[in-house]
Design a protein around this motif. Structure first.
Motif, mmCIF file in Angstrom:
data_model
loop_
_atom_site.group_PDB
_atom_site.id
_atom_site.type_symbol
_atom_site.label_atom_id
_atom_site.label_comp_id
_atom_site.label_asym_id
_atom_site.label_seq_id
_atom_site.Cartn_x
_atom_site.Cartn_y
_atom_site.Cartn_z
ATOM 1 N N ALA A 204 21.108 15.964 -44.901
ATOM 2 C CA ALA A 204 22.416 16.568 -45.173
ATOM 3 C C ALA A 204 23.516 15.588 -44.784
ATOM 4 C CB ALA A 204 22.564 17.880 -44.406
ATOM 5 N N GLN A 206 23.292 12.407 -44.710
ATOM 6 C CA GLN A 206 23.257 11.316 -45.685
ATOM 7 C C GLN A 206 24.068 11.695 -46.928
ATOM 8 O OE1 GLN A 206 19.039 10.488 -45.846
ATOM 9 N NE2 GLN A 206 19.418 8.685 -47.081
ATOM 10 N N ILE A 207 23.845 12.929 -47.411
ATOM 11 C CA ILE A 207 24.584 13.381 -48.585
ATOM 12 C C ILE A 207 26.062 13.507 -48.255
ATOM 13 C CG2 ILE A 207 24.910 15.346 -50.126
ATOM 14 C CD1 ILE A 207 21.947 15.696 -50.199
ATOM 15 N N ASP A 208 26.360 13.916 -47.004
ATOM 16 C CA ASP A 208 27.747 14.031 -46.577
ATOM 17 C C ASP A 208 28.404 12.666 -46.412
ATOM 18 O OD1 ASP A 208 28.449 16.653 -46.605
ATOM 19 O OD2 ASP A 208 27.770 17.085 -44.575
ATOM 20 N N GLY A 209 27.628 11.600 -46.584
ATOM 21 C CA GLY A 209 28.212 10.261 -46.559
ATOM 22 C C GLY A 209 28.419 9.689 -45.169
ATOM 23 N N LYS B 73 25.340 9.556 -51.104
ATOM 24 C CA LYS B 73 26.748 9.929 -50.950
ATOM 25 C C LYS B 73 27.583 9.535 -52.166
ATOM 26 C CE LYS B 73 27.715 5.812 -48.149
ATOM 27 N NZ LYS B 73 28.575 4.883 -48.845
ATOM 28 N N PHE B 81 20.121 23.238 -48.566
ATOM 29 C CA PHE B 81 18.723 23.114 -48.172
ATOM 30 C C PHE B 81 18.110 24.477 -47.882
ATOM 31 C CE2 PHE B 81 20.676 19.116 -47.280
ATOM 32 C CZ PHE B 81 19.704 18.171 -47.545
ATOM 33 N N TYR B 87 24.695 21.707 -39.138
ATOM 34 C CA TYR B 87 24.710 20.923 -37.902
ATOM 35 C C TYR B 87 24.879 21.887 -36.727
ATOM 36 C CZ TYR B 87 25.811 17.541 -41.530
ATOM 37 O OH TYR B 87 25.790 16.800 -42.679
ATOM 38 N N GLY B 99 31.593 16.174 -44.138
ATOM 39 C CA GLY B 99 31.515 15.248 -45.263
ATOM 40 C C GLY B 99 32.864 14.616 -45.562
ATOM 41 N N ARG B 103 34.231 10.683 -45.297
ATOM 42 C CA ARG B 103 34.856 9.966 -46.399
ATOM 43 C C ARG B 103 36.294 9.597 -46.125
ATOM 44 N NH1 ARG B 103 31.883 13.589 -48.742
ATOM 45 N NH2 ARG B 103 30.130 12.670 -49.828
#
Ligand SMILES: Nc1ncnc2c1ncn2[C@@H]1O[C@H](COP(=O)(O)OP(=O)(O)OP(=O)(O)O)[C@@H](O)[C@H]1O
Ligand SMILES: [Mg+2]
Lengths: 311, 365
Positions: A204, A206-209, B73, B81, B87, B99, B103
């Motif tokens: 997760a 990783q996908i969230d960057g 990303k 999932f 988290y 996220g 970024r």
């Protein structure tokens, strides 16, 4: 005696008998060890407490002298050095072995090749007793035939590495050796923790960057925070009991520069026949442990309770 | 334009082939469901679309970009999932903004996005809590929120409802459907629940042992399964498979309970070259109690005798286990009109809805 012998002639009362035996067995089995730990922990602690307030010298005696032993203990320069060393050592040793252990665990967690080999290598020092570690490292530190001699032999004749020969640096030799011995242990616990983190969390992130370092800082390490505490507590009680490591490595020297409370207690009680003062020193060690362990156990209880409340 | 295109995708772990040549395609805004039994490679396929697993061979296109070697990303995807993967040490708000933080999205913009998503999912009052303090359904919403806040090209869901109890699952299913209508994002949804797949998807890919067996609309998959695996997997209770013999170009015979052969006329002639032995596939709801009235309404209904072995009322419908030769088949009846145990009834089988399979290749004839 088989069940048949019991049940056939006295069919009715047989069951309660066996039931009672069934409930008794665990108690009977546990009783000796419970009694032993009760006596060793509580009775001897209380006895030591009493001795520390008595005028015992070569043999325990029971003349009450109040806090005299504590006063003369704290008036002694060697005890002050020992107690300071304890905190100095504990601080560096715990922080050092945890930092190195964590670093190793994170490196191994990157799915390195031959992981099992690395793990064994790093964990190996723990399998060696403190006496052996201390002896081997005392050779390494020895200026005449240790690392210094080796490097000089390679041609760097100015090289100097003689931590244990100097009053001011000897304590660091003990710290380094302690860290060497137990970072592998810290690594094993941290690695187990890192591996217990749900892999989906990392995916997760990783996908969230999130970068690798951000993933560790913000997601993985906070998740295994309880392991930090557990490792710290285990290391602290290692540190406070440090006796054999120092005994083998420096024997408290040079001078009294690496004396530790455990050595001091042993000296007072069994070498100098000052059991009263020795008991007082032992009580001070217990106090140092309690400073750490009591808040920890309170925290554990508190956490269990809040968790119970939240379901 | 297709939002996702997968061409001849392979995946192996060591020598073991997990995915064997997957071809899929999702049009923009489409809802694709991947179904299949446990271990067939659904999660692996999804992880490869997300970039969490490497591609052994083949191509994955998202929009007009070949993403085989693009970082997760940078693929413009969001994923929910099965375990939610929230988290645990962060609050719901931090979970949703993590996220954007990564970024470097400005704070004001983050707050705006959280507000929008929280309102959409009705989780405003949960923002300060930690995942451990949420119920299963609430966690599910937060996980969706974390995905929605990205506004990606492609949504990936890996069995998002499988950790919920039956009632909540149905509620959330409806909600996901509504949400998809509102947001209109292309979605790939993995499930092993065929009801979920049927209700949500515009097209379903049925997978087995690393390959796609059929990729079609729910109706086509249900009515015209391409092989016996798809036919047996989709539908509950499962389709009945009855061994039969071809006796002419438009008739077959099946063994009845008393050992005699019953002739059934086919609704349409079989193609030339069909094998002599076939398997007749009949869904439980296409089995009726035969009446002349039924025959006049559904001319393709064929009749035969069958004793009733067991009756299972479920409330809305009654399932009856009937004996046919040496096998048992299940029929679905109206509770008012249900057969009783021990009775021998005259069955009506709607041959226009039946499927015929080749027992050797398992393929639809
Ligand atoms: N890292 C791996 N190494 C080797 N085999 C793996 C690995 N990951 C998955 N597999 C195998 O790949 C196959 C497909 O796994 P996958 O998780 O995609 O199944 P799935 O369809 O999602 O099943 P489920 O419905 O149980 O989630 C399984 O047989 C599994 O054992
Ligand atoms: Mg899966």
């Amino acid at each position: 005696m088989s069940t048949r012998d019991l049940t056939i002639p006295v069919a009715a009362p047989a069951t309660p008998w066996r039931q009672r035996l069934g409930t008794m067995v665990p108690i009977l089995v546990l009783a000796p060890s419970l009694a032993a730990s009760f006596i060793y922990v509580f009775v001897f602690t209380l006895w030591t407490l009493y001795l520390s307030l008595s005028n015992s010298s070569l043999m325990p005696t029971y003349g009450f002298v109040g806090l005299d032993n504590y006063a003369s203990l704290w008036a002694n320069r060697r005890w002050n050095i020992a107690y300071t060393n304890l905190f100095l050592f504990s601080g560096f040793y715990i922080v050092g072995s945890m930092a190195i252990g964590l670093l190793l665990a994170i490196l191994i967690d990157q799915r390195v090749r031959g992981e099992a080999v690395w793990r064994t290598i790093f964990l190996y020092p723990l399998a060696v007793s403190f006496i052996v570690t201390g002896t081997v490292w005392s050779w390494l530190y020895n200026p005449v035939d240790g690392i210094q001699a080796f490097v000089r032999g390679l041609g760097w004749t100015d090289f100097s590495f003689a931590l244990t020969a100097n009053r001011n640096t000897a304590i660091y030799a003990v710290i380094i050796t302690g860290i060497w011995q137990s970072s592998g242990f810290a690594m094993a616990l941290f690695l187990a923790g890192l591996r217990s983190v749900d892999p989906d969390l990392i995916k997760a992130a990783q996908i969230d960057g999130a970068s690798v370092s951000r993933t560790y800082r913000k997601v993985i390490l906070p998740t295994i925070a309880p392991i930090f505490l557990a490792v710290a507590v285990i290391q602290i009680q290692f540190a406070i009991k440090t006796f054999d490591l120092v005994a083998a490595l420096t024997r408290g020297g040079p001078g009294v520069s690496t004396t530790f409370p455990a050595i001091y207690v042993y000296d007072l009680m069994f070498q100098r026949g000052q059991i009263g003062e020795g008991a007082a020193a032992a009580m001070m060690m217990l106090a140092a442990l309690a400073v750490v362990l009591v808040p920890y156990s309170l925290w554990i209880v508190w956490r269990r309770r809040t968790e119970g409340r939240n379901g | 334009m297709s939002a996702l295109m997968i061409r001849d995708l392979h995946k192996s772990y060591g020598g073991l082939e997990i995915l064997a040549g997957i071809n899929l395609e999702a049009r923009t805004g489409e809802f694709i469901a991947l179904v299949g039994p446990s271990g067939c490679g659904k999660s692996t396929l999804l992880a490869m679309i997300a970039g969490l697993e490497t591609v052994t061979s083949g191509e994955i296109w998202i929009g007009d970009r070949l993403v085989n070697s693009v970082q997760p990303k940078d693929r413009d995807i969001a994923m929910v999932f099965q375990s939610y993967a929230l988290y645990p040490t962060m609050t719901v708000r931090q979970n949703i903004t993590f996220g954007m933080e990564s970024r470097g999205v400005p704070k004001a913009e983050q707050a705006e996005a959280v507000k929008r998503v929280a309102a959409l999912l009705q989780i405003e009052q949960l923002l300060k809590r930690k995942p451990g303090q949420l119920s299963g359904g609430q966690r599910q919403r937060v996980a969706m929120g974390r995905a929605l806040v990205r506004d990606p090209k492609l949504f990936l869901f890996d069995e998002p409802l499988s950790n919920l109890d039956a009632k909540l699952r149905v509620d959330m299913r409806t909600e996901i459907k509504k949400l998809h209508h509102r947001v209109g994002k292309t979605t790939v949804y993995v499930t092993h629940d065929q009801v979920e797949a049927m209700t949500l998807a515009s097209r379903i890919a049925v997978m087995n042992q690393g390959s796609v067996q059929q990729f079609d609309t729910p109706k086509r998959i249900y009515d015209r399964p391409t092989n016996m695996f798809v036919a047996g997997f989709m539908g509950s209770p499962a389709m009945n498979f009855i061994p039969a013999r071809l006796t002419g170009s438009t008739s077959i015979s099946v063994r009845a309970a008393d050992g005699s052969d019953a002739a059934l006329a086919l609704a349409a002639p079989l193609p030339a070259g069909a094998p002599k032995d076939v398997v007749l596939g009949v869904r439980p709801e296409h089995i009726y109690r035969f009446t002349t009235d039924l025959k006049s309404r559904k001319p393709a209904v064929e009749s035969m005798q069958a004793p009733v072995e067991l009756v299972e009322p479920t409330g809305a419908e009654t399932l009856a286990v009937l004996r046919l030769g040496d096998l048992e088949i299940t029929g679905r009846f109206e509770p008012d009109d249900a057969p009783v145990m021990g009775e021998t009834i005259t069955l009506g089988i709607d041959m226009s809805r039946a499927c015929l399979f080749d027992p050797a290749t398992k393929a639809l004839l």
